[in-house]
Design a protein around this motif. Structure first.
Motif, mmCIF file in Angstrom:
data_model
loop_
_atom_site.group_PDB
_atom_site.id
_atom_site.type_symbol
_atom_site.label_atom_id
_atom_site.label_comp_id
_atom_site.label_asym_id
_atom_site.label_seq_id
_atom_site.Cartn_x
_atom_site.Cartn_y
_atom_site.Cartn_z
ATOM 1 N N GLU A 1 0.836 -1.192 0.000
ATOM 2 C CA GLU A 1 0.000 0.000 0.000
ATOM 3 C C GLU A 1 0.877 1.250 0.000
ATOM 4 O O GLU A 1 2.005 1.228 0.468
ATOM 5 C CB GLU A 1 -0.884 0.021 1.247
ATOM 6 C CG GLU A 1 -1.953 -1.027 1.290
ATOM 7 C CD GLU A 1 -2.813 -0.895 2.527
ATOM 8 O OE1 GLU A 1 -3.840 -0.179 2.460
ATOM 9 O OE2 GLU A 1 -2.462 -1.495 3.556
ATOM 10 N N ILE B 1 -3.105 4.704 -2.913
ATOM 11 C CA ILE B 1 -2.955 3.269 -3.156
ATOM 12 C C ILE B 1 -3.176 2.620 -1.793
ATOM 13 O O ILE B 1 -2.241 2.403 -1.025
ATOM 14 C CB ILE B 1 -1.581 2.910 -3.749
ATOM 15 C CG1 ILE B 1 -1.342 3.684 -5.052
ATOM 16 C CG2 ILE B 1 -1.495 1.398 -4.017
ATOM 17 C CD1 ILE B 1 0.036 3.455 -5.673
ATOM 18 N N LEU C 1 -4.869 4.629 -11.270
ATOM 19 C CA LEU C 1 -4.676 4.367 -9.851
ATOM 20 C C LEU C 1 -5.591 3.247 -9.356
ATOM 21 O O LEU C 1 -5.192 2.436 -8.509
ATOM 22 C CB LEU C 1 -4.915 5.638 -9.037
ATOM 23 C CG LEU C 1 -3.739 6.616 -8.992
ATOM 24 C CD1 LEU C 1 -4.172 7.958 -8.434
ATOM 25 C CD2 LEU C 1 -2.582 6.046 -8.174
ATOM 26 N N THR D 1 -4.081 -0.222 -7.815
ATOM 27 C CA THR D 1 -4.489 -0.668 -6.483
ATOM 28 C C THR D 1 -5.111 -2.054 -6.539
ATOM 29 O O THR D 1 -4.792 -2.927 -5.712
ATOM 30 C CB THR D 1 -5.477 0.343 -5.875
ATOM 31 O OG1 THR D 1 -4.856 1.631 -5.821
ATOM 32 C CG2 THR D 1 -5.885 -0.071 -4.471
#
Length: 467
Positions: free
Chosen positions: A271, A276, A342, A346
């Motif tokens: 992370e 994220i 993004l 993720t």
């Protein structure tokens, strides 16, 4: 990227929540009251809490720029593009969520880029849209498809990899609206430069109006040239040359794997809040989406398929206004190129596939523009490219959806391989774009200068085919 771990997460302080009473004031659009409370908290709180409150104050300062129109002003603007639009109908578009807006101090204010979003969000408007003539856009699409087909053909002939290099000559310019003498000296300027990695094998700094004080290393995660301006110098430009190549490999899902103990996995499976972040909702969804997948590549394909089928492209507010971009995109099923990238990154990391950011400019000679995309990593292939907004099924053309998972056409200028990385040298104040770096940053000894105080331009001087 060498030494990437030394670049600090400049948004780490956002993990601290705002007091409930401040959040409620902001939700109601009572910005003056919220600003007063935040100033008190910023002055009396220790770091990093004070930084968190200063960040929120910066958001409030930018609301006027982000929402410049009254309802009547926005209506008059859209009426120029939509046949027979009435004020009552425009009010209905607002209530339907077709017109991006916010309530500020009791007044409805409309977002600066509401117009294109209205057509994307409410397709029934399109049949009444007055034509502006889009021949340039059509030609862009034709040449883009032609370039993609050439990349596929050339890569298959040589067995895959980087192909068809283009040599670009570019001039990037920052122009101040007031002089350093008026603003406070020195005015510090950062202009993005291409990184030397992946699609870019060569870079040469050719010329400049003012000699850079510092040029960041070729592998810096957000590479820039740094300048200091004095006196009456209101403009700085830099001219450079770089190569950009297309990329394609044929992936065999049976061979594709991820080594969880590799350096790539350690760096790009974790992370990196706030944008994220492995929230419970996303974890649960990715687990359901990828359950039973036979290989890491199939997991990527399922993630790609869901995003490109369900998420609409829309313009966004400046990224400073989002607490968690992937969560917003997942919930609202909308977002611009970087927001979709993004979410892809993720979701891939949650699924156990290393993924990272890449951004800069889309460098089609007919229509260059700022752009963000992603990469994912599979053994034995290395880094592969993924561009969800270009591959979105709503854009039409199955070739796009197929090509942009794994490949790229080479019309790219990549300055960034990471989000919210520290500049070299670092910036003192909150950046105009705290997440990405595409048009540069400017500050004085006392404050950041936002986009309304300077202009950025990128000119493609020439493009040469090398093969």
């Amino acid at each position: 990227m060498s030494g990437g771990s030394c670049y600090t997460n400049t948004l780490e302080y956002l993990k601290h929540p705002l007091p409930a009473e401040v959040s409620e004031l902001l939700r109601r659009g009572e910005l003056r009251k919220a600003e007063g409370e935040l100033r008190r908290l910023a002055e009396t709180s220790p770091q990093p809490l004070a930084k968190r409150f200063e960040f929120e104050l910066e958001r409030i300062r930018r609301m006027g720029y982000e929402y410049p129109y009254t309802v009547e002003e926005a209506f008059r603007q859209l009426r120029k593009r939509v046949e027979d639009l009435t004020l009552e109908e425009f009010a209905s578009l607002i209530s339907r969520g077709c017109v991006d807006h916010a309530v500020i101090e009791g007044e409805v204010r409309v977002h600066r880029r509401f117009e294109p979003n209205a057509f994307w969000l409410c397709g029934d408007l399109s049949s009444r849209r007055k034509s502006l003539g889009d021949e340039r856009s059509d030609l862009n699409e034709l040449t883009l498809k032609w370039r993609a087909e050439r990349v596929l053909s050339a890569a298959r002939e040589k067995g895959g990899g980087y192909v068809l290099p283009l040599r670009y000559r570019v001039r990037a310019r920052v122009s101040l609206k007031r002089s350093p003498r008026e603003l406070g000296e020195p005015v510090r300027v950062w202009i993005p430069l291409p990184r030397v990695e992946g699609i870019h094998s060569e870079f040469r700094l050719l010329d400049y109006s003012v000699k850079p004080v510092h040029v960041a290393p070729p592998d810096h995660p957000q590479r820039t040239a740094y300048f200091e301006l004095y006196g009456d110098t209101r403009e700085v430009w830099v001219e450079y040359e770089f190569t950009s190549r297309g990329f394609h490999v044929e992936v065999d899902p049976r061979e594709a794997s991820v080594d969880p103990d590799s350096e790539v996995a350690r760096r790009y499976l974790s992370e990196r809040p706030p944008h994220i972040a492995f929230t419970g909702e996303l974890r649960e969804f990715v687990d359901r989406l990828t359950r039973g997948a036979a290989s890491p590549y199939e997991k990527v394909q399922r993630i790609w398929g869901w995003i490109t089928e369900n998420v609409r492209y829309t313009y966004a507010k400046d990224y400073i206004f989002y607490d968690n971009i992937p969560e917003y995109v997942f919930r609202e099923k909308r977002g611009d190129c970087g927001m979709q990238a993004l979410l892809f990154i993720t979701m891939c990391r949650i699924a156990g596939v290393p993924a990272r950011w890449e951004s800069g400019w889309y460098m089609h000679p007919l229509s260059p523009g700022m752009h963000d995309w992603a990469q994912f990593y599979l053994e034995p292939y290395g880094w592969l490219y993924a561009d969800p907004s270009f591959g979105n099924k709503r854009k039409g053309g199955e070739w796009r959806n197929t090509f942009y998972l794994g490949s790229t056409e080479g019309y790219r200028l990549a300055s960034n391989i990471e989000v919210y990385a520290e500049f070299d040298p670092p910036k003192r104040y909150i950046r105009s774009d705290p997440v990405d770096s595409q048009r540069g940053e400017v500050e004085t000894p006392s404050r950041n200068l936002y986009y309304d105080e300077w202009d950025f331009a990128l000119e493609i001087v020439s493009v040469e085919k090398l093969a």
